[in-house]
Design a protein around this motif. Structure first.
Motif, PDB file in Angstrom:
ATOM      1  N   TRP A  27       0.826  -1.208   0.000  1.00 41.57           N
ATOM      2  CA  TRP A  27       0.000   0.000   0.000  1.00 41.57           C
ATOM      3  C   TRP A  27       0.871   1.274   0.000  1.00 41.57           C
ATOM      4  CZ3 TRP A  27      -5.118   0.847  -0.670  1.00 41.57           C
ATOM      5  CH2 TRP A  27      -5.990  -0.238  -0.556  1.00 41.57           C
ATOM      6  N   GLY A  28       2.161   1.135   0.060  1.00 42.01           N
ATOM      7  CA  GLY A  28       3.038   2.301   0.103  1.00 42.01           C
ATOM      8  C   GLY A  28       3.294   2.826   1.495  1.00 42.01           C
ATOM      9  N   ILE A  29       2.944   2.054   2.515  1.00 40.42           N
ATOM     10  CA  ILE A  29       3.169   2.460   3.908  1.00 40.42           C
ATOM     11  C   ILE A  29       4.499   1.863   4.351  1.00 40.42           C
ATOM     12  CG2 ILE A  29       2.273   2.338   6.266  1.00 40.42           C
ATOM     13  CD1 ILE A  29      -0.543   2.048   4.979  1.00 40.42           C
ATOM     14  N   ASP A  30       5.508   2.718   4.464  1.00 43.10           N
ATOM     15  CA  ASP A  30       6.867   2.224   4.694  1.00 43.10           C
ATOM     16  C   ASP A  30       7.524   2.811   5.937  1.00 43.10           C
ATOM     17  OD1 ASP A  30       7.296   4.813   3.901  1.00 43.10           O
ATOM     18  OD2 ASP A  30       8.471   4.324   2.127  1.00 43.10           O
ATOM     19  N   THR A  31       6.730   3.420   6.825  1.00 40.42           N
ATOM     20  CA  THR A  31       7.254   4.028   8.047  1.00 40.42           C
ATOM     21  C   THR A  31       6.373   3.646   9.211  1.00 40.42           C
ATOM     22  OG1 THR A  31       8.124   5.902   6.788  1.00 40.42           O
ATOM     23  CG2 THR A  31       7.910   6.189   9.172  1.00 40.42           C
ATOM     24  N   CYS A  32       7.002   3.261  10.317  1.00 41.47           N
ATOM     25  CA  CYS A  32       6.264   2.824  11.504  1.00 41.47           C
ATOM     26  C   CYS A  32       6.923   3.442  12.732  1.00 41.47           C
ATOM     27  CB  CYS A  32       6.275   1.301  11.605  1.00 41.47           C
ATOM     28  SG  CYS A  32       5.356   0.639  13.012  1.00 41.47           S
ATOM     29  N   PHE A  33       6.127   4.109  13.555  1.00 40.01           N
ATOM     30  CA  PHE A  33       6.585   4.700  14.811  1.00 40.01           C
ATOM     31  C   PHE A  33       6.071   3.840  15.959  1.00 40.01           C
ATOM     32  CE2 PHE A  33       5.931   8.016  11.673  1.00 40.01           C
ATOM     33  CZ  PHE A  33       7.089   8.775  11.750  1.00 40.01           C
ATOM     34  N   GLY A  34       6.872   3.620  16.981  1.00 41.40           N
ATOM     35  CA  GLY A  34       6.333   2.812  18.060  1.00 41.40           C
ATOM     36  C   GLY A  34       7.294   2.502  19.178  1.00 41.40           C
ATOM     37  N   LEU A  35       6.825   1.575  20.012  1.00 43.76           N
ATOM     38  CA  LEU A  35       7.525   1.136  21.215  1.00 43.76           C
ATOM     39  C   LEU A  35       7.180  -0.335  21.395  1.00 43.76           C
ATOM     40  CD1 LEU A  35       9.252   2.720  23.322  1.00 43.76           C
ATOM     41  CD2 LEU A  35       7.195   2.911  24.710  1.00 43.76           C
ATOM     42  N   ASN A  36       8.197  -1.160  21.680  1.00 43.70           N
ATOM     43  CA  ASN A  36       7.923  -2.596  21.757  1.00 43.70           C
ATOM     44  C   ASN A  36       7.476  -3.012  23.153  1.00 43.70           C
ATOM     45  OD1 ASN A  36      10.351  -2.377  23.065  1.00 43.70           O
ATOM     46  ND2 ASN A  36      11.536  -3.425  21.505  1.00 43.70           N
ATOM     47  N   GLY A  37       7.191  -4.293  23.291  1.00 41.89           N
ATOM     48  CA  GLY A  37       6.707  -4.870  24.535  1.00 41.89           C
ATOM     49  C   GLY A  37       6.396  -6.332  24.295  1.00 41.89           C
ATOM     50  N   ASP A  38       6.246  -7.099  25.372  1.00 39.21           N
ATOM     51  CA  ASP A  38       6.165  -8.549  25.193  1.00 39.21           C
ATOM     52  C   ASP A  38       4.983  -8.987  24.350  1.00 39.21           C
ATOM     53  OD1 ASP A  38       4.351  -7.854  27.149  1.00 39.21           O
ATOM     54  OD2 ASP A  38       4.891  -9.475  28.525  1.00 39.21           O
ATOM     55  N   ALA A  39       3.883  -8.267  24.375  1.00 41.10           N
ATOM     56  CA  ALA A  39       2.703  -8.699  23.634  1.00 41.10           C
ATOM     57  C   ALA A  39       2.710  -8.256  22.176  1.00 41.10           C
ATOM     58  CB  ALA A  39       1.437  -8.190  24.319  1.00 41.10           C
ATOM     59  N   ILE A  40       3.768  -7.594  21.725  1.00 43.51           N
ATOM     60  CA  ILE A  40       3.838  -7.195  20.321  1.00 43.51           C
ATOM     61  C   ILE A  40       5.179  -7.593  19.713  1.00 43.51           C
ATOM     62  CG2 ILE A  40       4.768  -4.869  20.752  1.00 43.51           C
ATOM     63  CD1 ILE A  40       2.071  -5.868  18.119  1.00 43.51           C
ATOM     64  N   ASN A  41       5.998  -8.321  20.453  1.00 43.21           N
ATOM     65  CA  ASN A  41       7.347  -8.613  19.975  1.00 43.21           C
ATOM     66  C   ASN A  41       7.381  -9.543  18.770  1.00 43.21           C
ATOM     67  OD1 ASN A  41       8.819  -6.920  21.601  1.00 43.21           O
ATOM     68  ND2 ASN A  41       9.065  -8.426  23.248  1.00 43.21           N
ATOM     69  N   GLY A  42       6.331 -10.340  18.559  1.00 47.65           N
ATOM     70  CA  GLY A  42       6.265 -11.137  17.336  1.00 47.65           C
ATOM     71  C   GLY A  42       6.161 -10.259  16.110  1.00 47.65           C
ATOM     72  N   PHE A  43       5.412  -9.166  16.229  1.00 43.19           N
ATOM     73  CA  PHE A  43       5.312  -8.218  15.121  1.00 43.19           C
ATOM     74  C   PHE A  43       6.638  -7.495  14.922  1.00 43.19           C
ATOM     75  CE2 PHE A  43       4.164  -4.154  13.147  1.00 43.19           C
ATOM     76  CZ  PHE A  43       3.401  -4.597  12.075  1.00 43.19           C
ATOM     77  N   PHE A  44       7.350  -7.230  16.009  1.00 44.98           N
ATOM     78  CA  PHE A  44       8.647  -6.570  15.896  1.00 44.98           C
ATOM     79  C   PHE A  44       9.661  -7.445  15.152  1.00 44.98           C
ATOM     80  CE2 PHE A  44       7.108  -3.163  18.334  1.00 44.98           C
ATOM     81  CZ  PHE A  44       8.054  -2.146  18.294  1.00 44.98           C
ATOM     82  N   GLU A  45       9.515  -8.746  15.231  1.00 47.07           N
ATOM     83  CA  GLU A  45      10.407  -9.607  14.449  1.00 47.07           C
ATOM     84  C   GLU A  45      10.176  -9.385  12.959  1.00 47.07           C
ATOM     85  OE1 GLU A  45      13.138 -12.630  13.234  1.00 47.07           O
ATOM     86  OE2 GLU A  45      12.976 -11.178  14.865  1.00 47.07           O
ATOM     87  N   ALA A  46       8.932  -9.182  12.572  1.00 49.61           N
ATOM     88  CA  ALA A  46       8.654  -8.885  11.161  1.00 49.61           C
ATOM     89  C   ALA A  46       9.207  -7.519  10.774  1.00 49.61           C
ATOM     90  CB  ALA A  46       7.159  -8.967  10.886  1.00 49.61           C
ATOM     91  N   LEU A  47       9.126  -6.550  11.690  1.00 52.19           N
ATOM     92  CA  LEU A  47       9.738  -5.253  11.408  1.00 52.19           C
ATOM     93  C   LEU A  47      11.249  -5.407  11.228  1.00 52.19           C
ATOM     94  CD1 LEU A  47       7.856  -2.887  13.912  1.00 52.19           C
ATOM     95  CD2 LEU A  47       7.523  -3.051  11.432  1.00 52.19           C
ATOM     96  N   ARG A  48      11.873  -6.256  12.061  1.00 55.16           N
ATOM     97  CA  ARG A  48      13.320  -6.460  11.968  1.00 55.16           C
ATOM     98  C   ARG A  48      13.707  -7.081  10.627  1.00 55.16           C
ATOM     99  NH1 ARG A  48      17.273 -10.185  12.413  1.00 55.16           N
ATOM    100  NH2 ARG A  48      15.774 -11.897  12.611  1.00 55.16           N
ATOM    101  N   THR A  49      12.970  -8.102  10.221  1.00 47.62           N
ATOM    102  CA  THR A  49      13.345  -8.806   8.998  1.00 47.62           C
ATOM    103  C   THR A  49      12.966  -8.028   7.735  1.00 47.62           C
ATOM    104  OG1 THR A  49      11.268 -10.073   9.062  1.00 47.62           O
ATOM    105  CG2 THR A  49      13.221 -11.079  10.095  1.00 47.62           C
ATOM    106  N   HIS A  50      12.183  -6.973   7.885  1.00 42.31           N
ATOM    107  CA  HIS A  50      11.830  -6.126   6.743  1.00 42.31           C
ATOM    108  C   HIS A  50      12.410  -4.721   6.903  1.00 42.31           C
ATOM    109  CE1 HIS A  50       8.814  -9.346   6.477  1.00 42.31           C
ATOM    110  NE2 HIS A  50       8.727  -9.053   5.192  1.00 42.31           N
ATOM    111  N   ALA A  51      13.441  -4.594   7.735  1.00 42.74           N
ATOM    112  CA  ALA A  51      13.997  -3.273   8.038  1.00 42.74           C
ATOM    113  C   ALA A  51      14.598  -2.595   6.814  1.00 42.74           C
ATOM    114  CB  ALA A  51      15.048  -3.390   9.142  1.00 42.74           C
ATOM    115  N   ASP A  52      14.918  -3.337   5.773  1.00 40.89           N
ATOM    116  CA  ASP A  52      15.450  -2.721   4.554  1.00 40.89           C
ATOM    117  C   ASP A  52      14.380  -1.955   3.789  1.00 40.89           C
ATOM    118  OD1 ASP A  52      14.159  -5.161   4.042  1.00 40.89           O
ATOM    119  OD2 ASP A  52      15.243  -5.433   2.140  1.00 40.89           O
TER     120      ASP A  52
END
Length: 595
Positions: free
Chosen positions: A16-41
């Motif tokens: 969709w062209g959404i390529d920027t994400c602002f946030g703060l991690n935590g145990d209940a969202i860390n699975g999503f953060f792994e996807a952010l890490r692997t798509h950091a490029d």
């Protein structure tokens, strides 16, 4: 490797062209953060210090690009913290995609830690809020969220249970075959019909003294607004969110409206017999023309807003720029320019008054000094973000030139939004100068984001008007309720030292003669900087715009024992504002008793 639910969501956001994400991690969202890490490029993640500011940064990004960003937070308190920023998006009409965690899918409602149904909680703030059930649901849910956000100009929300975030196996139901949705989306709203345009033109052509009210919905069509203003000999009065619709040096604008507007705008609204409202639903009802005074036309992309603030005769639903272009050939150029010329003369006097106020050498320094000098120093193509408080009034007096942009939390009035807005703006436009303009009450709510500026080396200039007071509340308690101030004092913070501790270049201005040079150095600094400006808390933010009812309530507050009545009365009567505003004339004799 098989893709997780989180992978699928991140990749669909990218589609969709959404390529920027602002946030703060935590145990209940860390699975999503792994996807952010692997798509950091491809997906840029910006770490902020408070979840509310993640949402506000996404709002700032959207306001200055027209495109949504994402914001992310963990379950429970993290999700709740996001909510205020999402209301900011909802009330100012910008698209944002929010993503929050939840507890494990099979113990929801079982009173575990941070077990909160954020999908339900967010449904008032968001145009779409749904719980993602697994990989088979991820793409479909993401498409719906983005589509609703774009269509409604509002936030949308996805809540993902923590185990679902990492899930890779799921079965598509017969009703949800893979690939049945798309990212197709029309770019513009439909144009008004020929009949509606002719009716609107007839209304405006019949009027002799037309005012154009421009709001955020008119952004991007400033040239068309000025051409219509020239045809109709109409001053352009700007709602707060429409400040950058046309530049402040445009010969057609009289600046802002409402209690923090300008006297020429008020006079135009009081004298007009015609009204063209473009993309605005600003709520200063007492400053609109009387219902039987003017014939009205309104342009808005949202049909529910037609007639919301004024009983217009004609409503044009659609994109403002398209509507104005289609309307212009039907308008007759007015030969009588007296109404516009009177407004233009009033604005020249208005700017002369502000210039004189800015040159005053009183101690504490006037806020007008900072506003005036900053206006002189703003680089071309600058973006300025404002905040809530008396700083809203002073920022409204900035003289934006063509090509500059400005916004603030105009409807939700969120204190502490200027810096996160600036973070979002700078991430979106790294090549443009960005200035965050806030007061000390607002800045104290978001000091952690100074560290965010340092962490990412974002060259944002933060201006703090420091007066140790929630000064707008002082004036509102007086002028709106007739009560003396209470609960408005602030313990002093050395913002310059805090900024230095976070890694910013810091400046402190206490005298008028220091302002120009220090502001220039801060703006020119190749990195984040903060300028602490010690100013008078009792400089009146709206002397020229109060009504008789406000003046009467101010006098009532003084009679009840307002402790700073002498300083405030002198500010209302100060010679630089002569000739006095009608409401001040109305109360002059009584006000002088307190000086």
């Amino acid at each position: 490797m098989a893709k997780t639910t989180s992978d699928l969501i991140v990749e669909r956001l990218l589609d969709w062209g959404i390529d920027t994400c602002f946030g703060l991690n935590g145990d209940a969202i860390n699975g999503f953060f792994e996807a952010l890490r692997t798509h950091a490029d491809r997906m840029r993640f910006v770490h902020v210090r408070h979840e509310e500011n993640a949402a506000l940064a996404a709002v700032g990004y959207a306001k200055f690009t027209g495109r949504p960003a994402a914001c992310v937070a963990t379950a429970g308190p993290g999700a709740v913290h996001l909510l205020n920023g999402l209301y900011d998006a909802e009330m100012d009409g910008v698209p944002v995609i929010a993503i929050t965690g939840m507890t494990y899918h099979d113990v929801i409602g079982a009173h575990l830690l941070q077990d909160l149904n954020s999908d339900y909680l967010f449904r008032d703030a968001c145009a779409f809020s749904e719980r993602v059930m697994g990989p088979a649901h991820a793409v479909n849910a993401t498409d719906l969220a983005v589509r609703k956000a774009l269509a409604a100009h509002a936030p949308a929300h996805l809540a993902i249970p923590v185990d679902t975030q990492a899930q890779t196996e799921d079965t598509h139901s017969p009703k949800n075959p893979p690939g049945h949705t798309s990212t197709a989306m029309p770019e513009r709203a439909p144009a008004p019909s020929r009949g509606d345009l002719e009716q609107a033109a007839e209304t405006l052509n019949s009027c002799g003294k037309v005012v154009i009210v421009a709001g955020a919905g008119a952004r991007g069509c400033g040239d068309e607004l000025e051409r219509v203003a020239d045809l109709l000999a109409a001053p352009i009065v700007k709602a707060g969110l429409g400040k950058d619709v046309v530049p402040d040096d445009s010969p057609y604008t009289t600046g802002g409206m409402g209690i923090i507007g300008t006297r020429p705008s008020h006079e135009a609204m009081e004298q007009c017999d015609g009204l063209l409202i473009v993309g605005s639903a600003t709520a200063f009802h007492e400053f609109w023309p009387k219902p039987d005074q003017a014939r009205g036309v309104q342009i808005d992309r949202n049909p529910a807003r037609i007639g919301l603030r004024y009983p217009v005769e004609s409503g044009l639903v659609g994109d403002a720029r398209t509507a104005l272009i289609d309307l212009m050939p039907l308008l007759r150029r007015k030969s009588d320019r007296a109404f516009l010329e009177h407004a233009q003369a009033g604005m020249r006097r208005w700017w002369d008054v502000l210039r004189e106020e800015a040159r005053d050498h009183s101690t504490p320094m006037r806020p007008q000094t900072i506003t005036w000098e900053l206006s002189e120093l703003l680089p071309d193509n600058a973006i300025v973000t404002g905040d809530a408080g008396t700083v809203t009034a002073w920022a409204g007096r900035l003289r934006l030139r063509r090509g500059m942009n400005y916004s603030f939390s105009g409807t939700h009035c969120t204190m502490g939004s200027a810096v996160p807005y600036a973070i979002g703006a700078k991430i979106a436009h790294p090549e443009r100068p960005v200035i965050a303009f806030n007061g000390d009450g607002a800045m104290s709510m978001g000091l952690g984001e100074l560290a965010t500026l340092a962490q990412y080396a974002l060259p944002v200039t933060v201006i703090v008007l420091h007066n140790n007071s929630l000064a707008l509340e002082v004036w509102e308690q007086n002028a709106l309720l007739g009560n003396p101030q209470y609960g408005c004092d602030l313990h002093s913070i050395d913002f310059a030292k805090v900024a230095e501790g976070c890694g910013l270049r810091a400046f402190r201005i206490e005298k008028t003669e220091e302002a120009h040079q220090m502001l220039a150095e801060a703006i020119d600094h190749n990195g984040p900087s903060l300028v602490e400006c010690v100013v008078d808390p009792y400089a009146a933010p709206y002397t020229d715009t109060i009504k008789d009812s406000h003046a009467d309530k101010i006098l009532a507050a003084y009679e009840k024992g307002e402790p700073e009545a002498p300083r405030m009365a002198r500010s209302l009567l100060e010679p630089a504002r002569l000739p006095m505003a009608p409401a001040v004339q109305h109360a002059e004799h009584e006000l002088r008793r307190y000086t």
